[in-house]
Design an enzyme around this catalytic site. Structure first.
Site, PDB file in Angstrom:
ATOM      1  N   ARG A 162       0.836  -1.208   0.000  1.00  0.00           N
ATOM      2  CA  ARG A 162       0.000   0.000   0.000  1.00  0.00           C
ATOM      3  C   ARG A 162       0.869   1.256   0.000  1.00  0.00           C
ATOM      4  O   ARG A 162       0.524   2.268   0.591  1.00  0.00           O
ATOM      5  CB  ARG A 162      -0.964   0.012   1.193  1.00  0.00           C
ATOM      6  CG  ARG A 162      -1.843  -1.216   1.296  1.00  0.00           C
ATOM      7  CD  ARG A 162      -2.742  -1.412   0.078  1.00  0.00           C
ATOM      8  NE  ARG A 162      -3.452  -2.668   0.194  1.00  0.00           N
ATOM      9  CZ  ARG A 162      -3.032  -3.818  -0.354  1.00  0.00           C
ATOM     10  NH1 ARG A 162      -1.920  -3.850  -1.064  1.00  0.00           N
ATOM     11  NH2 ARG A 162      -3.715  -4.925  -0.202  1.00  0.00           N
ATOM     12  N   SER A 237     -11.473  -0.642   3.638  1.00  0.00           N
ATOM     13  CA  SER A 237     -10.560  -0.972   4.734  1.00  0.00           C
ATOM     14  C   SER A 237      -9.855   0.285   5.238  1.00  0.00           C
ATOM     15  O   SER A 237      -9.123   0.926   4.485  1.00  0.00           O
ATOM     16  CB  SER A 237      -9.520  -2.000   4.272  1.00  0.00           C
ATOM     17  OG  SER A 237     -10.157  -3.201   3.887  1.00  0.00           O
ATOM     18  N   GLU A 333      -4.836   2.906   6.406  1.00  0.00           N
ATOM     19  CA  GLU A 333      -4.695   2.778   4.959  1.00  0.00           C
ATOM     20  C   GLU A 333      -5.309   4.007   4.278  1.00  0.00           C
ATOM     21  O   GLU A 333      -4.868   4.430   3.227  1.00  0.00           O
ATOM     22  CB  GLU A 333      -5.396   1.507   4.491  1.00  0.00           C
ATOM     23  CG  GLU A 333      -5.214   1.194   3.027  1.00  0.00           C
ATOM     24  CD  GLU A 333      -5.718  -0.189   2.640  1.00  0.00           C
ATOM     25  OE1 GLU A 333      -6.280  -0.319   1.550  1.00  0.00           O
ATOM     26  OE2 GLU A 333      -5.552  -1.128   3.455  1.00  0.00           O
TER      27      GLU A 333
END
Length: 337
Positions: A162, A237, A333
């Protein structure tokens, strides 16, 4: 090109947070983008894509440029593979569906991920054993300060979990305008290692899945546990799955024998953040008009009129509690703004 003052950004972020932009401009061409940047009088800029990976906690005192560049085209192909160029403003899931219609494989596991093409490399989006970097060839980006165009190769992007150079050294310096991906036309490499995908395929009696079958399975799984942002404000998420040392995992497993895990290497173990959050007692917990989703503890939700600040404070409470109970730091995230 129209610049709107004091514009609401509620329609443009999947959390549905009602904050105002000092000014707002919809960007539908690279020429428009270059013109706005060239004529900008050093006013601060805020680059907006699909609005799916951010939490807005305050009004944006800047010129918001909404990147709405459209277009998908095949730029080269062989008997077995194809390179597809997609403009930054294309919706990611719609692009996946377009590829499936043409029997182009490689991103079917990334079905139903919210957001646009242009933000996919920034985040190195991933799901169910596949990441964008697995099919990434290059992207084009416009440099903000001089409007020059640069092509970034896969190695240039420094992709991580990520992560990318666009979130680190080059943050705020470039605007991605298009992305090139290499996909398969035949002999597709299927990724069905995740048990949930296998279970979904088995439940439907599919023993020799196609890329469309994989996509359908992923969509069904995601829809079963992730709320639709059109119905409940969310950004998917909210936290990354933490990666801890093998030694730390042994200690964690000693205290919590039921902890699930994914081995990254002999020295690195990934632990599901959702499990940690659920174990900490937050799954399904509601605070006024915001809370944690009742089917997926990774997802923070806005039930209607919550502020970004309230949701951020909840995220901080979750992080502190997980740290106290498990001695594990979980990172967001979602970008907090």
């Amino acid at each position: 090109m129209t610049i709107i003052s004091n514009a609401s950004l509620k329609p443009f972020n999947t959390f549905g947070i009602d904050v105002k932009a000092q000014s707002y401009c919809d960007i539908s061409s690279i020429e428009n983008l270059s013109t706005v940047l060239r004529n900008n009088d050093k006013s601060p800029l805020f680059i907006l894509g699909g609005g799916s990976n951010m939490l807005l906690t305050k009004d944006i005192e800047a010129l918001v440029l909404h990147i709405n560049l459209k277009g998908i085209e095949v730029i080269s192909e062989t008997d077995n593979s194809v390179i597809v160029k997609a403009m930054a403003g294309e919706n990611w899931h719609n692009f996946v569906l377009w590829c499936l219609e043409h029997n182009f494989g490689g991103i079917e596991n990334l079905s139903l991920i919210p957001g646009n093409i242009g933000t996919a490399p920034i985040q190195n989006i991933g799901a169910y054993g596949v990441e964008l970097k697995d099919v990434f060839v290059s992207c084009e980006a416009l440099k903000i300060d001089d409007q020059s165009v640069k092509t970034f190769s896969k190695s240039d992007c420094n992709f991580g979990y990520r992560e990318s150079i666009f979130k680190q050294d080059l943050k705020g310096h470039y605007i991605i305008t298009s992305v090139n991906l290499k996909l398969t036309k035949s002999k597709h490499k299927l990724h069905t290692d995740y048990g949930v995908i296998k279970n979904e395929l088995n439940a439907n009696g599919i023993t020799e899945p196609t890329i469309q079958d994989i996509s359908n399975a992923v969509i069904a799984i995601r829809q079963s546990k992730l709320p639709d942002p059109k119905e409940i404000g969310n950004s998917g998420s909210f936290f990354k799955n933490p990666i801890i040392s093998a030694k730390a995992f042994i200690e964690l497993e000693r205290d919590f024998p039921d902890v699930p895990s994914y081995k990254i290497s002999d020295e690195a173990i990934k632990v599901p953040a959702g499990w940690l959050i659920e174990k900490a007692g937050f799954k399904g917990k509601r605070f006024s008009d915001y809370g944690v989703h009742n089917k997926q503890a990774l997802v923070l939700v806005n039930y209607g009129n919550a502020s970004g600040k309230e949701i951020f404070e909840l995220a901080q409470l979750i992080q502190k509690t997980v740290k106290r109970l498990f001695n594990i730091t979980i990172e967001t995230e979602v970008n907090i703004i």
